[in-house]
Design an enzyme around this catalytic site. Structure first.
Site, mmCIF file in Angstrom:
data_model
loop_
_atom_site.group_PDB
_atom_site.id
_atom_site.type_symbol
_atom_site.label_atom_id
_atom_site.label_comp_id
_atom_site.label_asym_id
_atom_site.label_seq_id
_atom_site.Cartn_x
_atom_site.Cartn_y
_atom_site.Cartn_z
ATOM 1 N N LYS A 79 45.968 -60.739 83.442
ATOM 2 C CA LYS A 79 44.711 -60.058 83.756
ATOM 3 C C LYS A 79 44.296 -59.250 82.537
ATOM 4 O O LYS A 79 44.723 -58.110 82.351
ATOM 5 C CB LYS A 79 44.871 -59.141 84.969
ATOM 6 N N CYS B 74 46.096 -46.573 70.327
ATOM 7 C CA CYS B 74 47.019 -45.584 70.901
ATOM 8 C C CYS B 74 47.832 -44.918 69.806
ATOM 9 O O CYS B 74 48.394 -43.839 70.004
ATOM 10 C CB CYS B 74 47.933 -46.237 71.929
ATOM 11 N N GLU C 64 44.116 -37.235 75.333
ATOM 12 C CA GLU C 64 43.821 -38.447 74.568
ATOM 13 C C GLU C 64 42.331 -38.774 74.684
ATOM 14 O O GLU C 64 41.806 -38.974 75.783
ATOM 15 C CB GLU C 64 44.641 -39.630 75.079
#
Length: 518
Positions: free
Chosen positions: A208, A323, A419
């Site tokens: 997915k 990230c 973040e």
């Protein structure tokens, strides 16, 4: 032993006109199939469902990259049953054959390198060097995991016997059916790495991909098919995370989940997977990488140009949508003002615009949701610190945000803690190196970090005390290389699963000891 040797895929030199021409040709190929419709792939069959999703170019949201059919619960269950059935045969295929699928896929990607890079420029908004590196990393994953599987298979065949008493064997066997839930920021490299790590170890999967980069994922599944992967080993079931993702994670027949994405979603998957469902006869395994709030520490008495360059490139490469991106700069008070000046000046030289142009360094952010989130953090930053660069944004044509730098921040400020996942850098001042380490460690994450220092004692202190999964000295904190810098972090950055490392494949298998008495 030559088959086990591993060399990384070289990056493209865009100073050579022939490579510029090849990339432009790749863009032409991609434009030739813009707007096409893509089905689900379940058991090798192309399936059309009731729902579709449109993928758009984030640099030009009027341009449709493709329309992709979306899986519902019916298609997800069909894919699960196909994967369960296929697992019974795929698990018995020799590791050598499974590895060959990866090697063949790598060869196909090399031939189509510029097309895939151009597709990521169009669908993901990646500037040329970033997209090129994404393809190279995908090839590296394929080559590395193929060779790692061959190594494991060799060890697997070792006989640990007690002569005249018994023969003892230790085998790794695959887990079963897994769900691969991949991110949009490395739509080829991470998707390919997560998928093929599961496949080469003998598992079957339902993939997915992230909703904004489904065409890239579809094209890679086609590569696997061309490389000879049997039908049903990889089943392409894009769909809503809240519907399909949750259904798969909760499914009693699912054996493991491999996820890369946000902390919130990762934590939710971890919680749901921990619950034993009716009919479930195992504890599900979760492999998760969930983001970071990465810092670069700048010590006293260093090359200030090196420091500024490392910070700016780490913070604003691919618009900070990594990230591993430098989201915080922690700078010694003795060099603070000078480094801030250099960061500010360098940031203002970065070209923002259409990533299809070679000169562009900062392209668009992912979509309207990312645009709203990041600009919201910029407004918070204006209240918490001093804006010295950027701060402007426009979504009229695409989702563009200027690289933005806030300085003089409190270490506990919101934009120093949360973040942002965009082109926003938060800068703070510290009085000494000990405080720098303390500030670096004061978030809930622990993914990457870097230290710019010429002080050996300080470097050794950081080696010991800077609590991140990937630590770099005197360089930027992005750009981990498969096989050389296995990637994964601590704390809320995930399960420290170390993608591209020597123990990553083991996470997709389980050990079995067999002892035969003589």
């Amino acid at each position: 032993m030559a088959i086990y040797s591993y060399k990384t895929e070289p990056l493209t030199d865009f100073s050579k006109t022939e490579n510029v021409s090849k990339y432009q040709e790749g863009l032409k190929i991609v434009k030739s199939y813009l707007g096409k419709t893509y089905p689900l792939i379940i058991g090798g069959k192309r399936i059309e469902s009731e729902k579709k999703m449109v993928s758009i170019n984030p640099a030009n949201h009027q341009e449709v990259v493709g329309t992709i059919y979306q899986a519902g619960l019916k298609e997800a269950e069909e894919a699960m049953q196909i994967a369960l059935k296929t697992f019974q045969s795929w698990k018995n295929v020799s590791p050598e054959v499974r590895a060959d699928v990866l090697f063949k896929s790598a060869a196909i990607l090399r031939r189509r390198k510029f097309e895939f890079a151009a597709l990521m420029t169009v669908e993901a908004g990646k500037p040329w060097p970033e997209a090129d590196a994404d393809v190279a990393e995908a090839i590296d994953f394929l080559e590395y995991y193929g060779r790692q599987m061959l190594k494991i298979a060799t060890v697997d065949k070792e006989v640990l016997s007690r002569r005249n008493i018994e023969r003892n064997e230790y085998h790794y066997i695959p887990l079963g059916v897994g769900a691969i839930i991949s991110p949009w920021n490395f739509p080829l490299a991470i998707f390919a790495g997560m998928t093929t790590a599961a496949v080469v170890t003998g598992n079957t999967v339902l993939v997915k991909p992230a909703s904004t980069t489904q065409v890239v994922a579809y094209k890679f599944v086609e590569v696997l098919e061309e490389a000879g992967l049997p039908k049903g080993v990889v089943n392409f079931v894009p769909g809503s995370g809240a519907v399909i993702g949750e259904y798969l994670v909760n499914h009693p027949k699912l054996r493991f989940v491999s996820f890369t994405g946000s902390k919130a979603v990762g934590a939710s998957i971890y919680e749901k997977a921990a619950k034993v469902q009716k009919g479930q006869i195992w504890l599900k395994r979760v492999i998760a990488e969930m983001g970071g709030k990465d810092a670069i520490i700048v010590d006293d008495n260093v090359d200030l140009d090196l420091a500024a360059d490392a910070i700016v490139k780490s913070a604003f490469g691919f618009s900070g949508q990594k990230c591993s991106a430098c989201s915080r700069a922690i700078i010694h008070e003795n060099v603070y003002d000078e480094v801030v000046k250099k960061i500010t000046a360098l940031t203002k030289t970065l070209k923002v615009g259409n990533p299809q142009e070679l000169e562009t360094f900062v392209g668009p952010v992912n979509d309207i949701n990312a645009f709203k989130k990041i600009t919201g953090y910029i407004e918070i930053g204006k209240k918490e610190g001093r804006l010295v660069a950027g701060g402007k944004a426009s979504d009229k044509v695409g989702y563009f945000i200027d690289p933005t730098v806030f300085v003089d921040l409190d270490p506990k400020a919101v934009i120093m803690q949360e973040e942002i996942f965009g082109p926003v850098l938060a800068v703070t001042k510290v009085k000494d190196f000990e405080e720098a380490i303390e500030v670096a460690n004061n978030t809930e994450y622990g993914l990457t970090g870097a230290v710019i220092s010429n002080n050996r004692e300080h470097l050794e202190m950081a080696r010991r005390d800077f609590h991140v999964g990937n630590l770099y000295f005197n360089r930027k904190c992005t750009g981990a290389i498969v096989g050389y810098q296995p990637f994964g972090g601590f704390n809320m950055s995930g399960t420290d699963s170390k993608a591209g490392g020597p123990d990553y494949l083991i996470l997709h298998m389980q050990g079995k000891t067999i002892s035969e008495a003589f």
